[in-house]
Design a protein around this motif. Structure first.
Motif, PDB file in Angstrom:
ATOM      1  N   ARG A   1       8.283  -8.804   2.222  1.00 35.25           N
ATOM      2  CA  ARG A   1       7.554  -8.174   3.111  1.00 35.25           C
ATOM      3  C   ARG A   1       6.355  -7.315   2.628  1.00 35.25           C
ATOM      4  N   LEU A   2       6.208  -7.351   1.402  1.00 38.90           N
ATOM      5  CA  LEU A   2       5.391  -6.623   0.633  1.00 38.90           C
ATOM      6  C   LEU A   2       3.950  -6.402   1.276  1.00 38.90           C
ATOM      7  N   ASP A   3       3.448  -7.832   1.811  1.00 36.02           N
ATOM      8  CA  ASP A   3       2.144  -7.754   2.343  1.00 36.02           C
ATOM      9  C   ASP A   3       2.144  -7.826   3.962  1.00 36.02           C
ATOM     10  N   ASP A   4       3.319  -7.276   4.538  1.00 34.42           N
ATOM     11  CA  ASP A   4       3.368  -7.261   5.918  1.00 34.42           C
ATOM     12  C   ASP A   4       2.976  -5.736   6.365  1.00 34.42           C
ATOM     13  N   GLU A   5       2.025  -5.887   7.569  1.00 35.77           N
ATOM     14  CA  GLU A   5       1.393  -4.566   8.150  1.00 35.77           C
ATOM     15  C   GLU A   5       2.485  -4.364   9.269  1.00 35.77           C
ATOM     16  N   GLU A   6       2.748  -3.072   8.843  1.00 36.35           N
ATOM     17  CA  GLU A   6       3.724  -2.659  10.121  1.00 36.35           C
ATOM     18  C   GLU A   6       3.450  -1.147  10.171  1.00 36.35           C
ATOM     19  N   ARG A   7       4.243  -0.474  11.172  1.00 33.20           N
ATOM     20  CA  ARG A   7       4.321   1.073  10.973  1.00 33.20           C
ATOM     21  C   ARG A   7       5.639   1.435  10.287  1.00 33.20           C
ATOM     22  N   TRP A   8       5.220   1.138   9.226  1.00 37.73           N
ATOM     23  CA  TRP A   8       6.456   1.435   7.990  1.00 37.73           C
ATOM     24  C   TRP A   8       7.218   2.861   8.174  1.00 37.73           C
ATOM     25  N   ASP A   9       6.246   3.870   8.547  1.00 34.58           N
ATOM     26  CA  ASP A   9       6.866   5.144   8.876  1.00 34.58           C
ATOM     27  C   ASP A   9       8.099   5.195  10.045  1.00 34.58           C
ATOM     28  N   HIS A  10       7.717   4.209  10.824  1.00 38.14           N
ATOM     29  CA  HIS A  10       8.820   3.969  11.856  1.00 38.14           C
ATOM     30  C   HIS A  10       9.995   2.979  11.478  1.00 38.14           C
ATOM     31  N   VAL A  11       9.432   1.934  10.699  1.00 40.38           N
ATOM     32  CA  VAL A  11      10.502   0.898  10.298  1.00 40.38           C
ATOM     33  C   VAL A  11      11.583   1.275   9.330  1.00 40.38           C
TER      34      VAL A  11
ATOM     35  N   ARG B   1       7.331   4.742  -6.411  1.00 41.30           N
ATOM     36  CA  ARG B   1       5.967   5.325  -6.576  1.00 41.30           C
ATOM     37  C   ARG B   1       5.909   6.016  -7.902  1.00 41.30           C
ATOM     38  N   LEU B   2       7.220   6.646  -8.188  1.00 41.94           N
ATOM     39  CA  LEU B   2       7.292   7.493  -9.597  1.00 41.94           C
ATOM     40  C   LEU B   2       7.411   6.204 -10.788  1.00 41.94           C
ATOM     41  N   VAL B   3       7.943   5.443 -10.427  1.00 42.22           N
ATOM     42  CA  VAL B   3       8.222   4.441 -11.832  1.00 42.22           C
ATOM     43  C   VAL B   3       6.822   3.673 -11.825  1.00 42.22           C
ATOM     44  N   LEU B   4       6.071   3.340 -10.991  1.00 39.90           N
ATOM     45  CA  LEU B   4       4.786   2.397 -10.779  1.00 39.90           C
ATOM     46  C   LEU B   4       3.760   3.514 -11.429  1.00 39.90           C
ATOM     47  N   ARG B   5       3.933   4.694 -11.123  1.00 40.22           N
ATOM     48  CA  ARG B   5       2.786   5.705 -11.352  1.00 40.22           C
ATOM     49  C   ARG B   5       2.883   6.511 -12.886  1.00 40.22           C
ATOM     50  N   GLN B   6       3.870   6.516 -13.164  1.00 38.02           N
ATOM     51  CA  GLN B   6       4.414   7.173 -14.397  1.00 38.02           C
ATOM     52  C   GLN B   6       3.794   8.402 -14.625  1.00 38.02           C
ATOM     53  N   PRO B   7       3.951   9.540 -13.635  1.00 36.46           N
ATOM     54  CA  PRO B   7       3.263  10.757 -13.806  1.00 36.46           C
ATOM     55  C   PRO B   7       3.876  11.613 -15.063  1.00 36.46           C
ATOM     56  N   ASP B   8       3.104  12.572 -15.213  1.00 40.00           N
ATOM     57  CA  ASP B   8       3.592  13.529 -16.404  1.00 40.00           C
ATOM     58  C   ASP B   8       4.462  14.399 -16.053  1.00 40.00           C
ATOM     59  N   ILE B   9       4.298  15.080 -14.778  1.00 36.87           N
ATOM     60  CA  ILE B   9       5.049  16.139 -14.230  1.00 36.87           C
ATOM     61  C   ILE B   9       5.583  15.755 -12.867  1.00 36.87           C
ATOM     62  N   ILE B  10       6.971  15.693 -12.581  1.00 32.65           N
ATOM     63  CA  ILE B  10       7.448  15.330 -11.356  1.00 32.65           C
ATOM     64  C   ILE B  10       8.006  16.550 -10.711  1.00 32.65           C
TER      65      ILE B  10
ATOM     66  N   ASN C   1       0.860  -1.154   0.101  1.00 29.21           N
ATOM     67  CA  ASN C   1       0.129   0.093  -0.003  1.00 29.21           C
ATOM     68  C   ASN C   1       0.705   1.152  -0.115  1.00 29.21           C
ATOM     69  N   ALA C   2       2.092   1.230   0.843  1.00 32.64           N
ATOM     70  CA  ALA C   2       2.768   2.437   0.634  1.00 32.64           C
ATOM     71  C   ALA C   2       3.460   2.522  -0.613  1.00 32.64           C
ATOM     72  N   LEU C   3       3.792   1.550  -1.274  1.00 33.00           N
ATOM     73  CA  LEU C   3       4.561   1.669  -2.586  1.00 33.00           C
ATOM     74  C   LEU C   3       3.636   2.422  -3.599  1.00 33.00           C
ATOM     75  N   LEU C   4       2.303   1.758  -3.492  1.00 29.11           N
ATOM     76  CA  LEU C   4       1.141   2.296  -4.551  1.00 29.11           C
ATOM     77  C   LEU C   4       0.576   3.352  -4.316  1.00 29.11           C
ATOM     78  N   TYR C   5       0.811   4.049  -3.113  1.00 28.02           N
ATOM     79  CA  TYR C   5       0.064   5.024  -2.583  1.00 28.02           C
ATOM     80  C   TYR C   5       0.209   6.430  -3.511  1.00 28.02           C
ATOM     81  N   PRO C   6      -0.900   7.076  -3.842  1.00 30.89           N
ATOM     82  CA  PRO C   6      -2.282   7.068  -2.979  1.00 30.89           C
ATOM     83  C   PRO C   6      -3.037   6.329  -3.901  1.00 30.89           C
ATOM     84  N   ASP C   7      -2.851   5.457  -4.765  1.00 31.63           N
ATOM     85  CA  ASP C   7      -3.606   4.475  -5.389  1.00 31.63           C
ATOM     86  C   ASP C   7      -3.447   3.176  -5.040  1.00 31.63           C
ATOM     87  N   ALA C   8      -3.852   3.117  -3.918  1.00 35.50           N
ATOM     88  CA  ALA C   8      -3.221   1.508  -3.079  1.00 35.50           C
ATOM     89  C   ALA C   8      -4.401   0.593  -3.748  1.00 35.50           C
TER      90      ALA C   8
END
Length: 600
Positions: free
Chosen positions: A492-502, A515-524, A461-468
């Motif tokens: 550990r992709l599907d492990d639930e942790e406080r990843w902001d602390h880990v 996230r950038l690579v997965l989302r492919q935005p037009d403007i970064i 979810n963190a990697l796909l955020y905000p399109d989890a």
């Protein structure tokens, strides 16, 4: 360049009530208000039922004591047989009123919380509010706690007031009919006082309510001061926790303890003010509690002695007088709660006023907002842009530049010149200023801050955020993690942790590049996006932009060496008295050659 408007004077009491009423009254008129009307009707029905059982019990009281005075067993037995029915009816009415009131509280608070939270979160108001009013701390506390303290007592007050009004009218009628008038003889003068018990109840209640009002009004200020001091103390402790590492490293424990204790000293002083005022009110309430059961007995004594009233009538009148008195002195019994409620209303109103100012643009004098428009040629256009701080100081003055589609631009300049503020304006987060920013239509813009946000939940979810919820293949996610140097976390992709602390600072920045690579935005748009990475990792992440995001437009701020050669052009902000001046330069060809050689 216009400056920030002077802050308005705090709203007066009537204005405070009007602001809050406007916020909460929509519960009955908004879409989905059916629940509001149903819960309101149910509560009112149980209020009526409860008053009805009190009236029935009042008449039972008279019958029982008349039978007791006459020693009539048939009357007493009949009254005792009626008692279970009265008890059951009273329990059902009281229990139903309690449950329906709680449902009403929850529904009303949920509606107001949803409205306030939605208003605060939408359109980045939660971000801009911190910029324009940093002194108004903890808006989340105002939404969560102060809304609760403003809505639940208000519901109790309204229901209590309705119940008190119905009870007062009903039992005043009983007092009028049972006690009748009182004939007072003063020498040769005979004075008939009609409905004297009802009149006595009103006079006594008016007297005690007036005294309570005079004693209670100062409590509002003391409670508001106490709540503000408590909020500041919580904010101080939160700041200490959030900066724990920095404080520990420089051994600032003693200074922080002194600051915390000084802050708590303000809490204690504010509480002393509340305690003193509540002491005065307690004297009034206790005096009233002793007097008002005795007063009806004293007033009915002459009629009872003369035989005009039976014992049952005296007890019925005393019970009715107590009911009327309890209803009319409702304010006396609730003055402390009213003060607490009003203090919370003021804190909720402060948030409402600030959010309203954000919407109507009254923070700045005149029409002083940066306009966001649409570019028709695929480029980003900055036209006559002037940016001001929330305090009014001009940071960037009259800048214009065009950033073409697919171009890589670096924003440079000395510290404090306005680079990050320019980035926020480009991201649509900073509206204060003049001029226009135009971006292409229907483009996806990704903003990468120095400390990327990591939500709660799984690492995926963190990697796909905000399109989890997006359906990106597992293999694609893993391949991207490997490319960004996070392969060791793939299991550990599907492990639930406080990843902001880990996750460390560098790992959080790698997650942002994933996230950038997965989302492919037009403007970064990046602000110090590689500051926590070592030089080799920084080069790897910036190379990623050229390899995986070739068509994306990139605008970035950075100070570290090795960044400039990854850009086509640099925009230099130079500090000047009237605000920073913007100069656009093309990156040296030799640097590009060096960069290509390194990649080869």
């Amino acid at each position: 360049m216009n400056h920030v408007a002077s802050p308005a004077a705090p709203p007066q009491h009537s204005e405070q009530i009007a602001i809050f009423r406007k916020l909460v009254i929509g519960f009955w008129s908004s879409p989905g208000s059916r629940i509001a009307w149903i819960t309101t009707a149910v509560v009112l029905a149980f209020v009526g039922a409860q008053v009805g059982t009190q009236v029935f019990f009042n008449y039972w009281y008279r019958a029982f004591f008349d039978g007791l005075q006459q020693k009539d067993m048939s009357v007493l037995v009949g009254a005792l047989f009626q008692l279970p029915m009265i008890v059951v009816a009273t329990v059902v009415a009281s229990g139903g009123l309690l449950v329906s009131k709680m449902m009403f509280h929850v529904s009303w608070r949920a509606w107001v919380t949803q409205r306030l939270a939605g208003w605060w979160i939408a359109d980045q108001r939660y971000y801009r509010l911190g910029l324009i009013a940093p002194e108004h701390q903890a808006p989340e506390y105002r939404i969560a706690e102060d809304t609760k303290l403003a809505i639940e007592p208000l519901a109790e007050f309204v229901i209590g007031l309705v119940s008190a009004t119905v009870t007062a009218i009903t039992f005043s009628t009983i007092l009028w009919s049972v006690a009748g008038s009182f004939r007072l003889t003063l020498g040769q003068v005979v004075i008939d006082i009609p409905a004297y018990m009802a009149v006595a109840a009103v006079i006594y209640a008016a007297l005690t309510s007036t005294i309570a009002y005079l004693a209670g009004m100062p409590l509002v200020r003391h409670v508001a001061d106490k709540n503000a001091a408590e909020s500041e103390f919580r904010a101080e402790l939160t700041r200490l926790r959030e900066n724990a590492e920095s404080i520990a490293l420089i051994k600032g424990d003693k200074d922080e303890l002194n600051s915390v204790l000084a802050n708590y000293g303000r809490v204690v002083r504010a509480w002393y003010g509340v305690i003193r005022q509540q002491g005065f009110i307690s004297i009034l309430q206790n005096t009233n509690a002793v007097l008002f059961p005795v007063i009806p007995l004293v007033l009915t004594l002459p009629k009872y002695v003369s035989g005009e009233m039976t014992l049952g009538a005296v007890m019925q009148v005393a019970s009715a007088f107590a009911a009327v008195q309890g209803s009319l002195i409702w304010f006396v019994d609730n003055v402390v709660k009213l003060a607490e409620w009003y203090a919370s209303v003021r804190r909720v109103n402060e948030l409402v006023i600030l959010l309203d100012q954000l919407d109507i643009g009254t923070i700045m004098e005149g029409d002083a907002n940066i306009r966001l428009g649409i570019s028709e040629d695929g480029s980003i256009h900055i036209d006559n842009l002037s940016i001001a701080e929330s305090a009014g100081r001009v940071v960037i003055n009259d800048a214009s530049v065009v950033i073409k589609q697919g171009e890589r631009v670096m924003v440079m300049g000395e510290s404090g010149v306005g680079k990050s503020t320019l980035i926020r304006a480009l991201a649509g987060l900073w509206p204060w200023g003049l001029g226009e920013i135009r971006v292409p239509r229907d483009v996806e813009i990704a903003f990468v801050p120095q400390r990327p946000y990591i939500p709660l939940g799984t690492l995926r979810n963190a990697l796909l955020y905000p399109d989890a919820g997006s359906k990106i293949a597992h293999e694609t996610v893993v391949r991207t993690m490997v490319r960004c140097g996070l392969s060791y976390l793939a299991k550990r992709l599907d492990d639930e942790e406080r990843w902001d602390h880990v996750l460390s600072g560098g790992e959080r920045q790698r997650v942002a590049f994933c996230r950038l690579v997965l989302r492919q935005p037009d403007i970064i748009i990046m602000d110090e996006a590689t500051s926590a990475l070592d030089e080799d990792s920084q080069q790897s992440m910036l190379n990623l932009l050229h390899e995986e995001l070739k068509s994306s437009t990139v605008i970035s701020v950075g100070h570290r060496t090795g960044i400039e050669e990854h850009h086509d052009r640099k925009i230099i902000l130079e500090r000047r008295p009237a605000g920073a001046h913007m100069t656009s330069l093309t990156v040296s060809k030799s640097l590009w050659s060096y960069f290509r050689q390194q990649r080869a």
